[in-house]
Write a protein that holds these residues in place. Structure first.
Motif, mmCIF file in Angstrom:
data_model
loop_
_atom_site.group_PDB
_atom_site.id
_atom_site.type_symbol
_atom_site.label_atom_id
_atom_site.label_comp_id
_atom_site.label_asym_id
_atom_site.label_seq_id
_atom_site.Cartn_x
_atom_site.Cartn_y
_atom_site.Cartn_z
ATOM 1 N N GLY A 19 -2.402 5.014 -3.048
ATOM 2 C CA GLY A 19 -1.826 3.701 -3.320
ATOM 3 C C GLY A 19 -2.756 2.563 -2.971
ATOM 4 O O GLY A 19 -3.816 2.747 -2.397
ATOM 5 N N TYR A 22 0.929 0.320 1.460
ATOM 6 C CA TYR A 22 1.817 1.301 2.090
ATOM 7 C C TYR A 22 2.773 0.576 3.026
ATOM 8 O O TYR A 22 2.377 -0.385 3.691
ATOM 9 C CB TYR A 22 1.003 2.316 2.899
ATOM 10 C CG TYR A 22 -0.058 2.994 2.086
ATOM 11 C CD1 TYR A 22 0.217 4.180 1.431
ATOM 12 C CD2 TYR A 22 -1.322 2.438 1.951
ATOM 13 C CE1 TYR A 22 -0.752 4.808 0.660
ATOM 14 C CE2 TYR A 22 -2.298 3.054 1.176
ATOM 15 C CZ TYR A 22 -2.005 4.233 0.533
ATOM 16 O OH TYR A 22 -2.952 4.846 -0.235
ATOM 17 N N LYS A 52 6.606 3.986 1.622
ATOM 18 C CA LYS A 52 6.633 3.470 0.258
ATOM 19 C C LYS A 52 5.184 3.249 -0.136
ATOM 20 O O LYS A 52 4.457 2.483 0.498
ATOM 21 C CB LYS A 52 7.406 2.163 0.179
ATOM 22 C CG LYS A 52 7.457 1.592 -1.231
ATOM 23 C CD LYS A 52 8.237 0.289 -1.267
ATOM 24 C CE LYS A 52 8.288 -0.254 -2.677
ATOM 25 N NZ LYS A 52 8.955 -1.572 -2.718
ATOM 26 N N GLU A 54 2.637 1.958 -3.030
ATOM 27 C CA GLU A 54 2.576 1.138 -4.235
ATOM 28 C C GLU A 54 1.165 1.153 -4.809
ATOM 29 O O GLU A 54 0.191 1.044 -4.084
ATOM 30 C CB GLU A 54 2.991 -0.287 -3.930
ATOM 31 C CG GLU A 54 4.438 -0.402 -3.497
ATOM 32 C CD GLU A 54 4.870 -1.830 -3.309
ATOM 33 O OE1 GLU A 54 5.153 -2.485 -4.315
ATOM 34 O OE2 GLU A 54 4.901 -2.263 -2.141
ATOM 35 N N LYS A 55 1.094 1.292 -6.130
ATOM 36 C CA LYS A 55 -0.180 1.238 -6.840
ATOM 37 C C LYS A 55 0.069 0.482 -8.130
ATOM 38 O O LYS A 55 0.825 0.942 -8.983
ATOM 39 C CB LYS A 55 -0.708 2.626 -7.137
ATOM 40 C CG LYS A 55 -2.084 2.593 -7.794
ATOM 41 C CD LYS A 55 -2.713 3.956 -7.812
ATOM 42 C CE LYS A 55 -4.067 3.918 -8.458
ATOM 43 N NZ LYS A 55 -5.118 3.540 -7.527
ATOM 44 N N SER A 59 5.746 2.167 -7.816
ATOM 45 C CA SER A 59 5.946 2.496 -6.409
ATOM 46 C C SER A 59 6.722 3.793 -6.314
ATOM 47 O O SER A 59 7.446 4.180 -7.228
ATOM 48 C CB SER A 59 6.679 1.374 -5.665
ATOM 49 O OG SER A 59 7.968 1.198 -6.175
ATOM 50 N N TYR A 61 8.704 6.390 -3.198
ATOM 51 C CA TYR A 61 9.075 6.667 -1.827
ATOM 52 C C TYR A 61 8.823 8.134 -1.532
ATOM 53 O O TYR A 61 9.174 8.998 -2.318
ATOM 54 C CB TYR A 61 10.553 6.344 -1.582
ATOM 55 C CG TYR A 61 10.822 4.865 -1.463
ATOM 56 C CD1 TYR A 61 10.671 4.216 -0.246
ATOM 57 C CD2 TYR A 61 11.205 4.135 -2.566
ATOM 58 C CE1 TYR A 61 10.918 2.869 -0.141
ATOM 59 C CE2 TYR A 61 11.450 2.769 -2.464
ATOM 60 C CZ TYR A 61 11.309 2.152 -1.243
ATOM 61 O OH TYR A 61 11.543 0.799 -1.134
#
Length: 67
Positions: A19, A22, A52, A54-55, A59, A61
């Motif tokens: 990601g 984070y 979590k 995210e990129k 996102s 979980y």
């Protein structure tokens, strides 16, 4: 999910990857909730950490560790 067993006074590093950002929850016993590899220091309770990842606009979980 990976279970990690620690005794009082021990620490370990959690891992997430892939990601741009984070967010780990809960923040209890973590060195930094906004990095991929926070250190868990001297946990006194059983805790399940969620991250979590995210990129870009996506996102996900992940529940990586029970300490």
């Amino acid at each position: 999910m990976t279970d990690i067993n620690l005794c009082y006074g021990e620490s370990t590093t959690l891992q997430a990857y892939g990601g741009d950002s984070y967010t780990w929850t809960p923040s209890t016993y973590l060195s930094n909730v906004n990095i991929a590899n926070p250190t868990v220091t001297q946990p006194q309770d059983d805790i399940t950490y969620t991250v979590k990842v995210e990129k870009g606009v996506c996102s996900e979980y992940i529940i990586p560790s029970f300490v």
